[in-house]
Design an enzyme around this catalytic site. Structure first.
Site, PDB file in Angstrom:
ATOM      1  N   CYS A  63       0.832  -1.205   0.000  1.00 14.55           N
ATOM      2  CA  CYS A  63       0.000   0.000   0.000  1.00 14.55           C
ATOM      3  C   CYS A  63       0.874   1.266   0.000  1.00 14.55           C
ATOM      4  O   CYS A  63       0.659   2.172  -0.813  1.00 14.55           O
ATOM      5  CB  CYS A  63      -0.960   0.010   1.167  1.00 14.55           C
ATOM      6  SG  CYS A  63      -0.257  -0.622   2.703  1.00 14.55           S
TER       7      CYS A  63
HETATM    8  N1  LIG Z   1      -4.294  -4.462   5.107  1.00 18.02           N
HETATM    9  C1  LIG Z   1      -3.793  -3.690   4.141  1.00 18.02           C
HETATM   10  O1  LIG Z   1      -4.027  -2.474   4.068  1.00 18.02           O
HETATM   11  C2  LIG Z   1      -2.875  -4.295   3.081  1.00 18.02           C
HETATM   12  C3  LIG Z   1      -2.434  -3.469   2.035  1.00 18.02           C
HETATM   13  C4  LIG Z   1      -1.580  -4.031   1.064  1.00 18.02           C
HETATM   14  C5  LIG Z   1      -1.163  -5.349   1.163  1.00 18.02           C
HETATM   15  N2  LIG Z   1      -1.617  -6.107   2.206  1.00 18.02           N
HETATM   16  C6  LIG Z   1      -1.141  -7.506   2.263  1.00 18.02           C
HETATM   17  O2  LIG Z   1      -2.260  -8.349   2.005  1.00 18.02           O
HETATM   18  C7  LIG Z   1      -2.099  -9.578   2.740  1.00 18.02           C
HETATM   19  C8  LIG Z   1      -3.359  -9.804   3.579  1.00 18.02           C
HETATM   20  O3  LIG Z   1      -3.469  -8.702   4.443  1.00 18.02           O
HETATM   21  P1  LIG Z   1      -4.726  -8.517   5.447  1.00 18.02           P
HETATM   22  O4  LIG Z   1      -4.630  -7.154   5.964  1.00 18.02           O
HETATM   23  O5  LIG Z   1      -5.991  -8.973   4.799  1.00 18.02           O
HETATM   24  O6  LIG Z   1      -4.300  -9.569   6.587  1.00 18.02           O
HETATM   25  P2  LIG Z   1      -5.191 -10.210   7.762  1.00 18.02           P
HETATM   26  O7  LIG Z   1      -6.338  -9.339   8.037  1.00 18.02           O
HETATM   27  O8  LIG Z   1      -4.247 -10.516   8.839  1.00 18.02           O
HETATM   28  O9  LIG Z   1      -5.728 -11.610   7.105  1.00 18.02           O
HETATM   29  C9  LIG Z   1      -4.847 -12.637   6.781  1.00 18.02           C
HETATM   30  C10 LIG Z   1      -5.665 -13.796   6.225  1.00 18.02           C
HETATM   31  O10 LIG Z   1      -4.789 -14.835   5.833  1.00 18.02           O
HETATM   32  C11 LIG Z   1      -5.254 -16.067   6.376  1.00 18.02           C
HETATM   33  N3  LIG Z   1      -4.106 -16.938   6.576  1.00 18.02           N
HETATM   34  C12 LIG Z   1      -2.989 -16.672   7.254  1.00 18.02           C
HETATM   35  N4  LIG Z   1      -2.127 -17.697   7.151  1.00 18.02           N
HETATM   36  C13 LIG Z   1      -2.748 -18.633   6.367  1.00 18.02           C
HETATM   37  C14 LIG Z   1      -2.396 -19.916   5.876  1.00 18.02           C
HETATM   38  N5  LIG Z   1      -1.225 -20.453   6.174  1.00 18.02           N
HETATM   39  N6  LIG Z   1      -3.305 -20.603   5.130  1.00 18.02           N
HETATM   40  C15 LIG Z   1      -4.504 -20.047   4.797  1.00 18.02           C
HETATM   41  N7  LIG Z   1      -4.898 -18.812   5.237  1.00 18.02           N
HETATM   42  C16 LIG Z   1      -4.027 -18.139   6.003  1.00 18.02           C
HETATM   43  C17 LIG Z   1      -5.922 -15.681   7.677  1.00 18.02           C
HETATM   44  O11 LIG Z   1      -6.818 -16.719   8.011  1.00 18.02           O
HETATM   45  P3  LIG Z   1      -7.139 -17.038   9.521  1.00 18.02           P
HETATM   46  O12 LIG Z   1      -8.142 -16.038   9.923  1.00 18.02           O
HETATM   47  O13 LIG Z   1      -7.708 -18.415   9.428  1.00 18.02           O
HETATM   48  O14 LIG Z   1      -5.860 -16.951  10.261  1.00 18.02           O
HETATM   49  C18 LIG Z   1      -6.649 -14.406   7.221  1.00 18.02           C
HETATM   50  O15 LIG Z   1      -7.802 -14.759   6.506  1.00 18.02           O
HETATM   51  C19 LIG Z   1      -0.825  -9.424   3.571  1.00 18.02           C
HETATM   52  O16 LIG Z   1       0.260 -10.026   2.911  1.00 18.02           O
HETATM   53  C20 LIG Z   1      -0.609  -7.906   3.624  1.00 18.02           C
HETATM   54  O17 LIG Z   1       0.739  -7.555   3.774  1.00 18.02           O
HETATM   55  C21 LIG Z   1      -2.468  -5.635   3.155  1.00 18.02           C
END
Ligand SMILES: NC(=O)c1ccc[n+]([C@@H]2O[C@H](COP(=O)([O-])OP(=O)(O)OC[C@H]3O[C@@H](n4cnc5c(N)ncnc54)[C@H](OP(=O)(O)O)[C@@H]3O)[C@@H](O)[C@H]2O)c1
Length: 338
Positions: free
Chosen positions: A149
């Site tokens: 982001c």
């Molecule tokens: N948030 C932002 O603004 C943003 C912006 C740009 C990029 N990103 C990137 O996008 C990605 C997701 O971010 P997020 O903010 O959505 O994270 P989040 O809210 O922490 O969600 C992570 C998700 O991944 C799942 N997960 C984790 N380990 C897993 C595995 N081994 N197998 C299957 N599912 C798994 C979790 O499931 P459980 O609930 O079952 O643990 C949860 O659904 C990250 O890499 C982050 O760096 C995020």
């Protein structure tokens, strides 16, 4: 007709939820498989806000199940977790849009700032998912590495000015984000008691998005810049505001004109005549930019929704481009104002 079956892995997270919201209204992408680490639940249980809107069985993520029925997979997973799934999915012929950092960087840079890479073969094939830089390449790839982001909000306004910035120049990037940038997991610095009515920098001059900005600017301009990047946490949920300061090597009278000309064909870039704000982009795929100049010192400000242009709507727009669909199909444009 919803004829392209799509999988979402990482459904319980913030970016996963945003992808579900967009696919509900998407004319061609059919949400067909939804998963997280444990499965054995439903979307409604994970996201009560979706009650009576959409419901779906959520499984424990399995690449073979995805490949049996889907052409495309969104990986809304933490870094390291993504590359394991991406490798298997690509080998099974599924196109992948990865929201994590696992395929964004050159192998060496990735291993310096993240961890050992478990899919060295595909990291070379990945295309950086910033259409404003790589739209033609995104059309031809099976693997899109969705940008971080902060790099999205920092890179876009700088692209038109690299001819005016000398090699090695310091570029000061003062960046502020809402707490959803950290995902749904709770950490001491994101706990309400610490965050509320507070404001602070974290990982100043050492955040892992800095090498991403450096590497992509080098690819764009052929020049190494000294990126001085300071991320800060705002006590808000969503939104990202980036102020950039840089010395130019020659006089630029009207930086807004340069921005407008450079982005004239870009559907999601808006050049503003007044400083940008967060609310005008919240809930949309827009990146708003404002520029001003004092002698040869340039000030740029940009704002995005970290969960959308910074992640999920950028991911869906990239998938639209990969499948030759309208780039704005299913992409939100109306901000959450007031
Ligand atoms: N948030 C932002 O603004 C943003 C912006 C740009 C990029 N990103 C990137 O996008 C990605 C997701 O971010 P997020 O903010 O959505 O994270 P989040 O809210 O922490 O969600 C992570 C998700 O991944 C799942 N997960 C984790 N380990 C897993 C595995 N081994 N197998 C299957 N599912 C798994 C979790 O499931 P459980 O609930 O079952 O643990 C949860 O659904 C990250 O890499 C982050 O760096 C995020």
């Amino acid at each position: 007709m919803k004829d392209i079956n799509v999988a979402l892995i990482g459904a319980s997270g913030y970016t996963g939820l945003e992808i579900v919201k967009m696919l509900i209204n998407h004319k061609r992408f059919n949400l067909h498989y939804v998963a997280n680490t444990t499965g054995d639940t439903t979307l409604e249980e994970l996201h009560p806000a979706l009650k009576d809107v959409v419901n779906f069985q959520v499984d424990k993520a399995d690449a073979k199940d995805v490949a049996n029925e889907c052409e495309l997979a969104f990986l809304a997973l933490p870094h390291k977790a993504s590359m394991g799934f991406a490798k298997e999915l690509l080998e099974l012929g599924v196109k992948v849009v990865d929201l994590s950092a696992d395929y964004r960087l050159e192998l060496e840079t990735y291993e310096d700032f993240y961890c050992e890479h478990e899919d060295k073969e595909h990291i070379k094939e990945a295309v950086y998912g910033l259409p404003e830089m790589y739209r033609e390449e995104i059309k031809k790839t099976n693997l899109v590495a969705n940008p971080g982001c902060y790099p999205t909000a920092a890179l876009i306004p700088l692209l038109p000015f690299t001819d005016f910035i000398d090699e090695g120049s310091p570029i000061y990037i003062d960046a502020k984000t809402g707490v959803s940038g950290a995902g749904k997991g709770c950490k001491p610095i994101t706990a309400f008691g610490h965050l509320n009515e507070n404001f602070f920098a974290y990982s100043p001059l050492g955040h892992r998005h800095m090498p991403e900005i450096e590497e992509k600017l080098l690819k764009h301009s052929g020049k190494n810049y000294n990126i001085l990047f300071v991320p800060q946490l705002l006590p808000i949920t969503r939104g990202m505001y980036v102020s950039t300061f840089v010395q130019l090597n020659k006089r630029v009278d009207d930086p807004a004109k340069i921005l407008t000309e450079y982005f004239k064909d870009e559907p999601f870039i808006r050049v503003r005549e007044t400083p940008v704000d967060l609310k005008s982009v919240a809930g949309t795929n827009f990146c708003d930019i404002y520029a001003d100049i004092k002698e040869d010192s340039l000030y740029l400000s940009s704002s995005i929704d970290n969960l959308l242009k910074g992640a999920s709507s950028a991911a869906v727009a990239n998938a639209n481009i990969m499948f030759g669909l309208e780039e704005d199909e299913g992409i939100p444009k109306i901000a959450y104002v007031p």
